[in-house]
Enzyme design. Structure first.
Site, short mmCIF file in Angstrom:
data_model
loop_
_atom_site.label_atom_id
_atom_site.label_comp_id
_atom_site.label_asym_id
_atom_site.label_seq_id
_atom_site.Cartn_x
_atom_site.Cartn_y
_atom_site.Cartn_z
N ASP A 57 0.88 -1.17 0.00
CA ASP A 57 0.00 0.00 0.00
C ASP A 57 0.91 1.22 0.00
O ASP A 57 1.59 1.51 0.99
CB ASP A 57 -0.91 0.00 1.23
CG ASP A 57 -1.86 1.20 1.22
OD1 ASP A 57 -1.68 2.10 0.37
OD2 ASP A 57 -2.78 1.21 2.05
N ASN A 84 4.47 1.82 -11.40
CA ASN A 84 3.29 1.82 -12.28
C ASN A 84 2.00 2.18 -11.53
O ASN A 84 1.10 2.77 -12.12
CB ASN A 84 3.17 0.43 -12.92
CG ASN A 84 1.83 0.18 -13.54
OD1 ASN A 84 1.49 0.77 -14.57
ND2 ASN A 84 1.02 -0.66 -12.91
N TYR A 149 -5.21 14.77 -10.67
CA TYR A 149 -4.50 13.72 -11.42
C TYR A 149 -3.39 14.35 -12.26
O TYR A 149 -2.24 13.91 -12.23
CB TYR A 149 -5.49 12.96 -12.32
CG TYR A 149 -4.82 11.84 -13.11
CD1 TYR A 149 -4.29 10.72 -12.47
CD2 TYR A 149 -4.70 11.92 -14.50
CE1 TYR A 149 -3.68 9.70 -13.19
CE2 TYR A 149 -4.08 10.90 -15.22
CZ TYR A 149 -3.58 9.80 -14.57
OH TYR A 149 -2.96 8.79 -15.29
N LYS A 153 0.72 13.81 -12.06
CA LYS A 153 1.52 13.29 -13.17
C LYS A 153 2.50 14.35 -13.70
O LYS A 153 3.62 14.01 -14.09
CB LYS A 153 0.61 12.77 -14.29
CG LYS A 153 -0.18 11.50 -13.90
CD LYS A 153 0.73 10.29 -13.63
CE LYS A 153 -0.06 9.00 -13.51
NZ LYS A 153 0.79 7.83 -13.22
N1 NAP Z 1 -5.41 3.12 -18.51
C1 NAP Z 1 -5.11 4.27 -19.06
O1 NAP Z 1 -5.82 4.75 -19.99
C2 NAP Z 1 -3.88 5.02 -18.63
C3 NAP Z 1 -3.51 6.16 -19.39
C4 NAP Z 1 -2.39 6.87 -19.00
C5 NAP Z 1 -1.65 6.46 -17.90
N2 NAP Z 1 -2.03 5.37 -17.19
C6 NAP Z 1 -1.19 5.00 -16.03
O2 NAP Z 1 -0.91 3.62 -16.09
C7 NAP Z 1 -0.63 3.14 -14.76
C8 NAP Z 1 -1.35 1.84 -14.52
O3 NAP Z 1 -2.75 2.04 -14.61
P1 NAP Z 1 -3.74 1.00 -15.28
O4 NAP Z 1 -4.32 1.64 -16.45
O5 NAP Z 1 -3.10 -0.32 -15.41
O6 NAP Z 1 -4.89 0.98 -14.16
P2 NAP Z 1 -5.36 -0.10 -13.09
O7 NAP Z 1 -5.65 -1.38 -13.76
O8 NAP Z 1 -6.43 0.58 -12.31
O9 NAP Z 1 -4.08 -0.28 -12.19
C9 NAP Z 1 -3.73 0.56 -11.13
C10 NAP Z 1 -2.89 -0.23 -10.16
O10 NAP Z 1 -2.48 0.63 -9.09
C11 NAP Z 1 -2.60 -0.07 -7.88
N3 NAP Z 1 -2.79 0.81 -6.75
C12 NAP Z 1 -3.78 1.74 -6.56
N4 NAP Z 1 -3.68 2.28 -5.34
C13 NAP Z 1 -2.60 1.70 -4.74
C14 NAP Z 1 -1.98 1.84 -3.48
N5 NAP Z 1 -2.47 2.67 -2.53
N6 NAP Z 1 -0.88 1.10 -3.20
C15 NAP Z 1 -0.40 0.24 -4.12
N7 NAP Z 1 -0.93 0.06 -5.34
C16 NAP Z 1 -2.03 0.78 -5.63
C17 NAP Z 1 -3.82 -0.98 -8.10
O11 NAP Z 1 -3.72 -2.12 -7.26
P3 NAP Z 1 -4.52 -2.35 -5.88
O12 NAP Z 1 -5.83 -1.62 -5.99
O13 NAP Z 1 -4.67 -3.85 -5.83
O14 NAP Z 1 -3.63 -1.81 -4.82
C18 NAP Z 1 -3.65 -1.40 -9.54
O15 NAP Z 1 -2.89 -2.57 -9.65
C19 NAP Z 1 -1.03 4.29 -13.82
O16 NAP Z 1 0.15 4.97 -13.43
C20 NAP Z 1 -1.88 5.20 -14.69
O17 NAP Z 1 -1.80 6.55 -14.28
C21 NAP Z 1 -3.13 4.65 -17.52
#
Ligand code: NAP
Length: 275
Positions: A57, A84, A149, A153
């Site tokens: 966490d 990530n 957000y 970033k």
């Molecule tokens: N999807 C998009 O369109 C997009 C676009 C641009 C950038 N991104 C970036 O890509 C990265 C990954 O996102 P994703 O798209 O794969 O979304 P996701 O599936 O929602 O993954 C987010 C991850 O962050 C973890 N997380 C959240 N709060 C946390 C905490 N307090 N401690 C530890 N882990 C935590 C979650 O795991 P738990 O809840 O199990 O802890 C989850 O595994 C992020 O940095 C996001 O900003 C995504």
């Protein structure tokens, strides 16, 4: 092709989306992969695939320490850190509580920074290591109702630039990845809290348009698969001279080029027109 390797990688946010895909891509290349997130049960398939699973966490400093000590004791080294994990606290500046904003910064910046602070001395002693920070096109652009957000970033972008220039002389490479729309839970998960915060107050019309635009993007089938970013993470780690930034995913290049070309006011007008 699988590459035999004893190189050790830690991926945060591994319980879904890009992190999960990155763990699988790294395992397929023969890395020893440590996968961390809060939802440990969601990572059972990664354990079966060969990853070491950890609770993390990022809002809890002791959790960060326990994770780091476990990996160091088991492996004695760390070749790459993939920062990530992130959250998105969408809503108007007026309506997102500072508690929610701080929590988001704890995950997206300070928790990430604490973990990195622990990892850098290990990489410095090795004279090698790669830190991959997953930012976003949102680290270069801005939208209404996304202030916290984007702030987190944009902060990560500047922080990563300073870290890169500080640590390159000691053999550590810092890479930023800026995804566009990626087909994960991230966008859809942001909609509920956005509407809870701003869906019935003075910004309600905008909040509903924003929710609709997000739904359209993620329901269109055009968002890129997380494997696209996972492959880029592998590329950044394996490249002898990685780029400082990689831009990839649905609309990412178009958005970045548009932001570069337009003045602040023209870019604002474009985003307002889109919404
Ligand atoms: N999807 C998009 O369109 C997009 C676009 C641009 C950038 N991104 C970036 O890509 C990265 C990954 O996102 P994703 O798209 O794969 O979304 P996701 O599936 O929602 O993954 C987010 C991850 O962050 C973890 N997380 C959240 N709060 C946390 C905490 N307090 N401690 C530890 N882990 C935590 C979650 O795991 P738990 O809840 O199990 O802890 C989850 O595994 C992020 O940095 C996001 O900003 C995504």
């Amino acid at each position: 092709m699988k590459k035999e390797s004893s190189r050790v990688v830690l991926v945060t946010g591994a319980s879904s989306g890009i992190g999960e895909a990155a763990v699988l891509a790294l395992l397929a290349r023969g890395y020893r992969v440590h996968a961390a997130a809060r939802r440990v049960e969601r990572m059972a398939p990664l354990r079966e695939a060969g990853a070491q699973i950890h609770f993390l966490d990022l809002t809890d400093e002791s959790s960060i320490h326990v994770l780091f000590e476990n990996i160091l004791q088991t492996e004695g080294r760390l070749d790459a850190l993939v920062n990530n994990a992130a959250t998105a606290a969408y809503g108007s500046v007026e309506e997102v509580s500072l508690a929610d904003a701080r929590r988001q910064f704890e995950v997206n910046l300070f928790g990430l920074a604490r973990l990195t602070q622990l990892v850098v001395p290990v990489m410095r002693a090795q004279c090698s290591g790669t830190i991959v920070n997953i930012s976003s096109v949102g680290g270069r652009i801005h939208t209404p109702l996304g202030a916290w957000y984007h702030a987190s970033k944009h902060a990560l972008e500047g922080w990563s630039d300073s870290l890169r220039i500080e640590t390159s002389p000691i053999g550590i490479r810092v890479v930023v990845i800026q995804p566009g729309a990626i087909d994960t839970e991230f966008g859809p998960n942001a909609i509920g809290p956005l509407l809870e915060r701003s869906g019935s107050g003075p910004y309600r019309a905008l909040a509903h348009r924003m929710a609709e635009a997000t739904r359209r993007t993620f329901d269109s089938g055009k968002a890129s698969p997380p494997a696209l970013i996972a492959d880029l993470i592998v590329k950044a780690i394996e490249s002898p001279r990685p780029k400082t930034r990689y831009v990839a995913g649905h609309l990412a290049r178009t958005i970045m080029a548009t932001r570069k070309l337009l003045s602040d006011r023209l870019f604002d007008a474009l985003i307002q027109k889109f919404l």
